[in-house]
Design an enzyme around this catalytic site. Structure first.
Site, PDB file in Angstrom:
ATOM      1  N   TYR A 107     -74.734  13.410 -16.098  1.00 28.05           N
ATOM      2  CA  TYR A 107     -73.995  12.407 -15.314  1.00 28.05           C
ATOM      3  C   TYR A 107     -74.982  11.505 -14.591  1.00 28.05           C
ATOM      4  O   TYR A 107     -75.949  11.991 -13.990  1.00 28.05           O
ATOM      5  CB  TYR A 107     -73.045  13.072 -14.307  1.00 28.05           C
ATOM      6  CG  TYR A 107     -71.622  13.004 -14.804  1.00 28.05           C
ATOM      7  CD1 TYR A 107     -71.019  11.779 -15.007  1.00 28.05           C
ATOM      8  CD2 TYR A 107     -70.898  14.162 -15.099  1.00 28.05           C
ATOM      9  CE1 TYR A 107     -69.732  11.686 -15.507  1.00 28.05           C
ATOM     10  CE2 TYR A 107     -69.613  14.077 -15.594  1.00 28.05           C
ATOM     11  CZ  TYR A 107     -69.019  12.835 -15.797  1.00 28.05           C
ATOM     12  OH  TYR A 107     -67.759  12.745 -16.283  1.00 28.05           O
ATOM     13  N   LYS A 163     -72.503  -3.681 -34.615  1.00 32.17           N
ATOM     14  CA  LYS A 163     -72.185  -4.552 -35.762  1.00 32.17           C
ATOM     15  C   LYS A 163     -73.523  -5.019 -36.362  1.00 32.17           C
ATOM     16  O   LYS A 163     -74.286  -4.165 -36.814  1.00 32.17           O
ATOM     17  CB  LYS A 163     -71.283  -5.698 -35.301  1.00 32.17           C
ATOM     18  CG  LYS A 163     -69.911  -5.202 -34.777  1.00 32.17           C
ATOM     19  CD  LYS A 163     -68.951  -6.338 -34.532  1.00 32.17           C
ATOM     20  CE  LYS A 163     -67.587  -5.852 -34.091  1.00 32.17           C
ATOM     21  NZ  LYS A 163     -67.491  -5.612 -32.639  1.00 32.17           N
ATOM     22  N   ASP A 222     -68.975 -14.115 -26.520  1.00 34.52           N
ATOM     23  CA  ASP A 222     -68.905 -12.753 -27.060  1.00 34.52           C
ATOM     24  C   ASP A 222     -69.517 -12.861 -28.452  1.00 34.52           C
ATOM     25  O   ASP A 222     -68.877 -13.350 -29.384  1.00 34.52           O
ATOM     26  CB  ASP A 222     -67.431 -12.328 -27.117  1.00 34.52           C
ATOM     27  CG  ASP A 222     -67.202 -11.045 -27.895  1.00 34.52           C
ATOM     28  OD1 ASP A 222     -68.159 -10.538 -28.515  1.00 34.52           O
ATOM     29  OD2 ASP A 222     -66.053 -10.553 -27.901  1.00 34.52           O
ATOM     30  N   GLU A 268     -73.931   8.152 -12.817  1.00 35.60           N
ATOM     31  CA  GLU A 268     -73.320   6.952 -12.226  1.00 35.60           C
ATOM     32  C   GLU A 268     -74.347   6.189 -11.403  1.00 35.60           C
ATOM     33  O   GLU A 268     -75.111   6.793 -10.637  1.00 35.60           O
ATOM     34  CB  GLU A 268     -72.143   7.321 -11.317  1.00 35.60           C
ATOM     35  CG  GLU A 268     -70.823   7.374 -12.059  1.00 35.60           C
ATOM     36  CD  GLU A 268     -70.428   8.776 -12.435  1.00 35.60           C
ATOM     37  OE1 GLU A 268     -71.345   9.597 -12.664  1.00 35.60           O
ATOM     38  OE2 GLU A 268     -69.218   9.035 -12.482  1.00 35.60           O
ATOM     39  N   THR A 328     -71.195  -6.200 -28.784  1.00 35.74           N
ATOM     40  CA  THR A 328     -71.225  -4.799 -29.171  1.00 35.74           C
ATOM     41  C   THR A 328     -72.604  -4.548 -29.790  1.00 35.74           C
ATOM     42  O   THR A 328     -73.306  -5.483 -30.180  1.00 35.74           O
ATOM     43  CB  THR A 328     -70.133  -4.463 -30.212  1.00 35.74           C
ATOM     44  OG1 THR A 328     -70.181  -5.422 -31.248  1.00 35.74           O
ATOM     45  CG2 THR A 328     -68.756  -4.443 -29.573  1.00 35.74           C
ATOM     46  N   ARG A 378     -72.270   2.801 -31.631  1.00 31.39           N
ATOM     47  CA  ARG A 378     -71.064   2.173 -31.074  1.00 31.39           C
ATOM     48  C   ARG A 378     -71.248   2.021 -29.573  1.00 31.39           C
ATOM     49  O   ARG A 378     -71.525   2.991 -28.869  1.00 31.39           O
ATOM     50  CB  ARG A 378     -69.827   3.020 -31.364  1.00 31.39           C
ATOM     51  CG  ARG A 378     -69.633   3.314 -32.830  1.00 31.39           C
ATOM     52  CD  ARG A 378     -68.222   3.732 -33.152  1.00 31.39           C
ATOM     53  NE  ARG A 378     -67.383   2.562 -33.252  1.00 31.39           N
ATOM     54  CZ  ARG A 378     -67.343   1.748 -34.314  1.00 31.39           C
ATOM     55  NH1 ARG A 378     -68.087   1.987 -35.371  1.00 31.39           N
ATOM     56  NH2 ARG A 378     -66.563   0.694 -34.318  1.00 31.39           N
TER      57      ARG A 378
HETATM   58  N1  DSN Z   1     -62.735  -4.574 -34.445  1.00 29.15           N
HETATM   59  C1  DSN Z   1     -63.798  -5.554 -34.440  1.00 29.15           C
HETATM   60  C2  DSN Z   1     -63.914  -6.276 -35.731  1.00 29.15           C
HETATM   61  O1  DSN Z   1     -63.648  -5.672 -36.751  1.00 29.15           O
HETATM   62  O2  DSN Z   1     -64.281  -7.426 -35.746  1.00 29.15           O
HETATM   63  C3  DSN Z   1     -63.692  -6.484 -33.296  1.00 29.15           C
HETATM   64  O3  DSN Z   1     -63.736  -5.757 -32.149  1.00 29.15           O
END
Ligand code: DSN
Length: 421
Positions: free
Chosen positions: A60, A235, A206, A62, A232, A241
């Site tokens: 933990y 990707k 984003d 925080e 994110t 993730r």
């Molecule tokens: N679920 C994602 C995508 O496939 O683009 C976006 O968050």
């Protein structure tokens, strides 16, 4: 160069829980035997996989490095500081918060930091390529804020910066968000900066989909001159993730407070370790080369599909993805196309296209991306074959026996591009 094969070390899992072990192995085999076209997916390296399965998951923490609400965070601070410094270096950011658990909470924290409830902001409509968190009415972003949604141009199916500027002059938003989940073209981030400066809005993006391309210099990187940028990490950044928020120093305190204590509790420090590993990998020349090849492959696949009669939104792509209008070209819905392709071992997702007359659950299009195939070592010539597999599956959508036959051919084709042992 000899291709590296990555291994999952799962001896104890196999011994202790064979049901989960079997499902994990079956999923790995599915990933290896199929053509993965989901534009938001990746295959992580051995080092990222190993970092994920480590003991910081027990801890933990925080707070932030040097200011924690629990003892024993000496080494967690090392991990988080490395992740922060590497993210800053990779994107040229003044400040980075690496704790967001995923893309939606990252966007939520960014909005919490920069807006009050009820404020007006602008984001792209979901059906045109935006995300739920970009202001859709079923999402917190469309419920807590007055979300004014912009679209792409009806004819070109591309962003129309003059139209967006006009809309912004009328709506007077507190914040304008760019960056999308299903937009196949380059984004002129400088144009967004100018619009925001003119109307006095926070300029944010984003970049979840294109982050790896931005980091590699294959797409314009907005981080150095935008107020805040979320992404994110799982990707095109090829990490675990999770998500991060980068911002100018003047917004750093607000962003950090919005993430913790505003929204989240303890960070997932094993994941943050894996993020740090992925950021280090993304600084290597091989990553830049991969990102360039992703776009080359995307263009090659787009050409192959268009020459087989498939209409692509905006007639092509500048990035890692494309949208095929299967309803118009092949008279099947996006949902049926996704199902037919899956039966052939080809994975994509149904997707709305601009001005779609159908619903998001059964839209007119499918979204196709090249990041995973490129990680597996495929080049432009292989995209010709991938294009043929896609079109054959679509043309035989009602014929399960043909799709099963195709699945074996797809598996054989994929076996030439191994990744995980
Ligand atoms: N679920 C994602 C995508 O496939 O683009 C976006 O968050």
């Amino acid at each position: 160069m000899e291709k590296k094969l990555f291994e999952m070390h799962l001896d104890y899992l196999k011994e202790q829980d064979n049901e989960i072990f079997d499902a994990v192995i079956a999923e790995k085999n599915r990933q290896m035997a199929g053509i993965e076209l989901i534009a938001s997916e990746t295959l992580v390296s051995q080092a990222v996989l190993e970092a994920l399965a480590t003991v910081p998951t027990n801890k933990y923490s925080e707070g932030y490095p040097g200011k924690r609400y629990y003892g024993g965070n000496e080494f967690i601070d090392v991990i988080e500081t490395l992740a922060i410094e590497r993210a800053k270096k990779l994107f040229g950011a003044e400040h980075a918060n690496v704790q967001p658990l995923s893309g939606s909470p990252a966007n939520m924290a960014m909005y919490f930091a920069l807006m009050e409830q009820g404020d007006t902001f602008m984001g792209m409509k979901l059906t045109e390529g935006g995300h739920l968190t970009h202001g859709h009415k079923v999402n917190f972003s469309g419920q807590l804020y007055n979300a004014v949604q912009y679209s792409v141009d009806k004819e070109t199916e591309m962003l129309d910066y003059d139209a967006i500027k006009k809309q912004a002059q009328e709506a007077k938003p507190k914040l304008i968000l760019s960056g999308y989940t299903a937009y196949p073209r380059a984004i002129d981030f400088k144009a967004f900066r100018e619009i925001c400066d003119e109307v006095g809005a926070h300029c944010v993006a984003d970049i979840a989909h294109i982050a790896g391309l931005c980091a590699a210099g294959v797409h314009e990187n907005p981080v150095p001159y935008f107020d805040a940028v979320t992404t994110t990490t799982h990707k095109t950044l090829r990490g675990p993730r999770g998500a991060i928020i980068m911002c100018r120093q003047e917004f750093a305190e607000k962003i950090d407070k919005a993430v913790f204590p505003g929204l989240q509790g303890g960070p997932h420090s094993n994941v943050n370790a894996a993020k740090a590993v992925a950021f280090k990998e993304a600084m290597k020349p091989e990553f830049k080369e991969w990102a360039r090849q992703v776009v080359k492959n995307s263009r090659a696949l787009a050409e192959a599909l268009m020459s087989s009669g498939l209409r692509l939104v905006s007639n092509g792509t500048d990035n890692h993805l494309m949208l095929a209008d299967v309803f118009k070209s092949k008279n099947i819905t996006g949902k049926d196309a996704e199902t037919a392709l899956e039966k052939a071992g080809i994975y994509c997702n149904k997707n709305t296209i601009p001005n779609d007359t159908r619903s998001p659950w059964n839209p007119s299009g499918i979204r196709i991306g090249t990041p995973v195939l490129t990680i597996r070592g495929m080049k432009e010539t292989h995209m010709q074959e991938v294009g043929k597999f896609i079109v054959t599956a679509l043309d035989n959508a009602g014929d399960d026996s043909k799709l099963v036959q195709l699945k074996s051919k797809v598996a054989k084709f994929c076996s030439d591009f191994p990744f995980y042992k």
